[in-house]
Design a protein around this motif. Structure first.
Motif, mmCIF file in Angstrom:
data_model
loop_
_atom_site.group_PDB
_atom_site.id
_atom_site.type_symbol
_atom_site.label_atom_id
_atom_site.label_comp_id
_atom_site.label_asym_id
_atom_site.label_seq_id
_atom_site.Cartn_x
_atom_site.Cartn_y
_atom_site.Cartn_z
ATOM 1 N N PHE A 12 0.842 -1.190 0.000
ATOM 2 C CA PHE A 12 0.000 0.000 0.000
ATOM 3 C C PHE A 12 0.873 1.235 0.000
ATOM 4 C CE2 PHE A 12 -2.163 -3.483 1.964
ATOM 5 C CZ PHE A 12 -3.441 -3.427 1.430
ATOM 6 N N ALA A 17 -4.413 3.295 2.678
ATOM 7 C CA ALA A 17 -4.991 1.998 2.333
ATOM 8 C C ALA A 17 -5.118 1.854 0.820
ATOM 9 C CB ALA A 17 -6.354 1.841 3.002
ATOM 10 N N THR A 18 -4.338 2.647 0.080
ATOM 11 C CA THR A 18 -4.365 2.616 -1.379
ATOM 12 C C THR A 18 -3.387 1.560 -1.883
ATOM 13 O OG1 THR A 18 -4.812 4.995 -1.354
ATOM 14 C CG2 THR A 18 -4.093 4.017 -3.450
ATOM 15 N N LEU A 19 -3.907 0.585 -2.625
ATOM 16 C CA LEU A 19 -3.061 -0.479 -3.175
ATOM 17 C C LEU A 19 -2.060 0.085 -4.174
ATOM 18 C CD1 LEU A 19 -5.884 -3.048 -3.739
ATOM 19 C CD2 LEU A 19 -3.839 -3.512 -2.366
ATOM 20 N N SER A 23 0.736 -4.569 -6.583
ATOM 21 C CA SER A 23 -0.066 -5.462 -5.739
ATOM 22 C C SER A 23 -1.136 -6.176 -6.545
ATOM 23 C CB SER A 23 -0.757 -4.665 -4.633
ATOM 24 O OG SER A 23 0.183 -4.074 -3.789
ATOM 25 N N ARG A 64 -6.890 -1.285 5.221
ATOM 26 C CA ARG A 64 -6.148 -2.004 4.172
ATOM 27 C C ARG A 64 -6.820 -3.325 3.823
ATOM 28 N NH1 ARG A 64 0.221 -0.617 5.567
ATOM 29 N NH2 ARG A 64 0.134 1.481 4.655
ATOM 30 N N SER A 67 -9.730 -2.500 1.740
ATOM 31 C CA SER A 67 -9.312 -2.113 0.396
ATOM 32 C C SER A 67 -9.135 -3.349 -0.492
ATOM 33 C CB SER A 67 -8.012 -1.309 0.483
ATOM 34 O OG SER A 67 -7.580 -0.911 -0.782
#
Length: 114
Positions: A12, A17-19, A23, A64, A67
């Motif tokens: 992240f 919590a942004t991939l 990923s 996360r 997400s």
């Protein structure tokens, strides 16, 4: 059933919590496994290193995990097949005193329930 799978390579953006883009390759494998096994239910748990407060890490780990679930739902996996849990820094698998250890502790795990 009853297996825990660490999704190595699911990362992240810092403090978010942004991939990350890389990923998504790992998540494709998780997606394909869930498509191939439509009766499987999983618990998605987020984990952090020990930097930051317990409360912050608890919240970040849950966001996360959520997400990852959201990514899978957007791809067509039924949301009721997945539940999310934030474990924060409570279950380290490596030493938080080193950068390498902290990187290992920041992870997503799938626990296969059925």
């Amino acid at each position: 059933k009853g297996k825990k799978i660490i999704l190595r390579g699911v990362n992240f953006e810092f403090n978010k919590a942004t991939l990350t883009e890389d990923s998504k390759t790992i998540l494709e494998s998780a997606y394909n496994a869930m498509v191939a096994n439509p009766d499987v239910r999983v618990e998605i748990s987020g984990h952090t290193d020990s930097k930051g407060s317990d409360e912050y890490n608890q919240d970040l780990s849950l966001r996360r995990a959520q997400s990852v679930k959201n990514w899978l739902v957007q791809r067509g996996i039924a949301g009721d097949r997945m539940k999310t849990v934030g474990k924060g820094e409570k279950e380290p698998i490596a030493d938080n005193a080193t950068a390498e250890g902290r990187a290992e502790n920041r992870r997503i795990e799938f626990y296969v329930e059925e």
